[in-house]
Each structure stands twice: as structure tokens, then as C-alpha cells.
Design an enzyme around this catalytic site. Structure first.
Site, mmCIF file in Angstrom:
data_model
loop_
_atom_site.group_PDB
_atom_site.id
_atom_site.type_symbol
_atom_site.label_atom_id
_atom_site.label_comp_id
_atom_site.label_asym_id
_atom_site.label_seq_id
_atom_site.Cartn_x
_atom_site.Cartn_y
_atom_site.Cartn_z
ATOM 1 N N ASP A 126 8.819 49.354 18.574
ATOM 2 C CA ASP A 126 9.954 49.197 17.634
ATOM 3 C C ASP A 126 10.171 47.712 17.353
ATOM 4 O OD1 ASP A 126 11.075 49.703 20.631
ATOM 5 O OD2 ASP A 126 12.184 48.089 19.660
ATOM 6 N N ASP A 174 13.211 46.265 17.721
ATOM 7 C CA ASP A 174 14.530 45.966 18.287
ATOM 8 C C ASP A 174 15.573 46.057 17.164
ATOM 9 O OD1 ASP A 174 15.897 45.503 20.725
ATOM 10 O OD2 ASP A 174 16.298 43.461 20.095
HETATM 11 N N1 ADE Z 1 11.627 48.996 25.300
HETATM 12 C C1 ADE Z 1 11.070 49.368 24.137
HETATM 13 N N2 ADE Z 1 11.753 48.846 23.090
HETATM 14 C C2 ADE Z 1 12.768 48.103 23.620
HETATM 15 C C3 ADE Z 1 13.808 47.324 23.069
HETATM 16 N N3 ADE Z 1 13.947 47.181 21.745
HETATM 17 N N4 ADE Z 1 14.674 46.706 23.915
HETATM 18 C C4 ADE Z 1 14.523 46.838 25.258
HETATM 19 N N5 ADE Z 1 13.561 47.581 25.828
HETATM 20 C C5 ADE Z 1 12.687 48.212 25.025
#
Ligand code: ADE
Length: 249
Positions: free
Chosen positions: A210, A212
Site C-alpha cells: 500500500d 500508507d
Molecule cells: N504494513 C503494511 N502496510 C503498512 C502501513 N501502511 N503502515 C504500517 N504497517 C504496514
């Protein structure tokens, strides 16, 4: 004799990954690890698998007993550790499904046991160097294996580990980018710290799932998104592990 500890998410607790797999119930001076160890072989090498969050993914990052996990692998005779983790990307060029062979971390956790050293007695102070926390030899093997398998990967990257279980605010996400972090997760610290203290060479492959929440042209990360992207890319990580284990001396 080399014995390889592998710490992974529940998607990696795949019995087909190991030959002659058997469960080993263990406990340590620091309590029980997240799950029974699964011992077996990959490509003729002895391997011990440990599901970081438990077999049913029931243990949130804050409550993982990282000390027991590392101690259990050490007690089992492991001579090095390969870890896998999902991560959020803090860089445009690290897309979903890309792998990052981490070379630095920033520890932004707050509520974890981050050291085996609760007292300096009887031998005096111990302060472990952490300038290069990920083992270069293992990183090299991971990078070569990615190249051989044709997996899109980044040869190095700085991970920031946050406490969780919540995701970051947009202000935090932007701050982490300014600090120089490339990816974000909730588990590499203190795992990597403790492996170093225990004298076990440690490397980690992070799979980007992703962006974030810093990227305002798309929706912020959700747990459902992470699961979906991780599941549809998990075979990249398993094939990488098999190829890397094959080449460990
Ligand atoms: N693990 C996978 N994506 C994450 C994110 N955006 N923030 C923290 N841990 C994660």
C-alpha cells in the site's frame, strides 16, 4: 552446520514449503514464542519457521514476544534469520507487490522490550553496535535471488517501524518521508535489534502492499487492502525464500 530461521506472517506458515515438517513446542527464558516452531528442510537445508503473529494471526505487533521469538530460534540452533514482512510504501517508485531488501531501520516503537540486557551484571555494560543492522551477506543472497527469479525489487531501503496497531496520520506519514524512510511497517524493530544482540545475522524482505496515507491521490491504507495485496503476491516471497535458502552456505 547452517540452520536457517525464517520469521514470517501467517501466509508463510505453508506446510508445503518445508519437507519433513514437524511442530516443536518450545519455551524460553523470556516466555513462549508466538507459535510452535515448524522444523524441516528446504532444498536439503535445515530450516525452522516461526509465524510472527501466531498461526491464526492473533497477536498484534505490540504484543508479539520478540525476545522469546529470537531466543527460541537461537535455542533451536539457528545460525541466521530471514524475516518477511508486509510494508507500506513511502516512495512513488516502490509500487504494490515490489520487494525491498531492507538495509536500515528507524525504530519509532514505544512499548516493546527492545533488549535482552535487563541488567549489566555480572559482566558489565553491553551496548550493541547497530550502524549496519541487516546482514550484508544475506542481503546479497536475497538480491541475487530476486534478480534470478525476475522479481521487481529494490536492493536497499530504510524501514520505519511504528508501534501500531493503528496506521499513521498523514502528518506522520509525511514526516517519515522527510526523515528518509522508504517503507513503513510494525514489526522489524525490535526483531532486528534482538537478532543482532543474540549474534544472529538477520535480513528482511519487505513486500509493499500500500501507499500508507501520504499519497493524496488515492485512498489511505486499510487492513483489507494489505491482506489482499499480500495474498496475491505471497508466492513471490516463498519462491524468493526457497531460492535464497538454496544458496546459503
Ligand atoms: N504494513 C503494511 N502496510 C503498512 C502501513 N501502511 N503502515 C504500517 N504497517 C504496514
Amino acid at each position: 552446520m547452517t540452520k536457517i530461521g525464517i520469521i514470517g506472517g501467517s501466509g508463510l506458515d505453508d506446510p508445503n514449503l518445508l519437507h519433513d515438517a514437524r511442530d516443536v513446542e518450545v519455551t524460553t527464558a523470556y516466555g513462549s514464542p508466538s507459535a510452535p516452531l515448524k522444523a524441516g528442510t528446504i532444498e536439503g537445508r535445515e530450516v525452522v519457521l516461526l509465524a510472527r503473529h501466531g498461526r491464526e494471526h492473533t497477536i498484534p505487533p505490540t504484543y508479539v514476544n520478540y525476545r522469546a521469538n529470537i531466543q527460541a530460534l537461537k535455542d533451536a540452533g539457528c545460525t541466521c534469520i530471514l524475516a518477511t514482512t508486509a510494508c507500506g510504501s513511502l516512495r512513488e517508485e516502490i509500487d504494490r507487490g515490489h520487494l525491498v531488501i531492507l538495509d536500515q531501520f528507524i525504530d519509532f516503537t514505544r512499548r516493546r522490550d527492545v533488549s535482552f540486557h535487563e541488567t549489566f551484571a555480572p559482566h558489565g555494560a553491553v551496548h550493541t553496535g547497530m550502524a549496519e543492522p541487516f546482514d550484508d551477506g544475506l542481503r546479497d543472497l536475497l538480491n541475487r535471488a530476486c534478480a534470478k527469479l525476475g522479481l521487481t525489487h529494490h536492493e536497499r531501503g530504510t524501514v520505519i517501524t511504528i508501534e501500531g496497531s493503528r496506521f499513521s496520520t498523514r502528518a506522520e506519514s509525511n514526516m517519515f518521508r522527510m526523515w528518509g524512510a522508504d517503507v513503513i511497517n510494525m514489526s522489524v524493530a525490535p526483531e532486528c535489534i534482538l537478532a543482532n544482540e543474540a549474534g544472529l545475522p538477520y535480513a528482511a524482505v519487505a513486500m509493499s502492499t500500500d501507499y500508507d496515507c501520504w499519497k493524496t491521490d488515492e485512498a489511505p491504507v486499510t487492513w483489507e487492502e494489505i491482506l489482499e495485496v499480500f495474498k496475491s503476491n505471497v508466492e513471490k516471497v516463498t519462491s524468493l525464500l526457497v531460492e535464497t535458502v538454496r544458496n546459503i552456505d
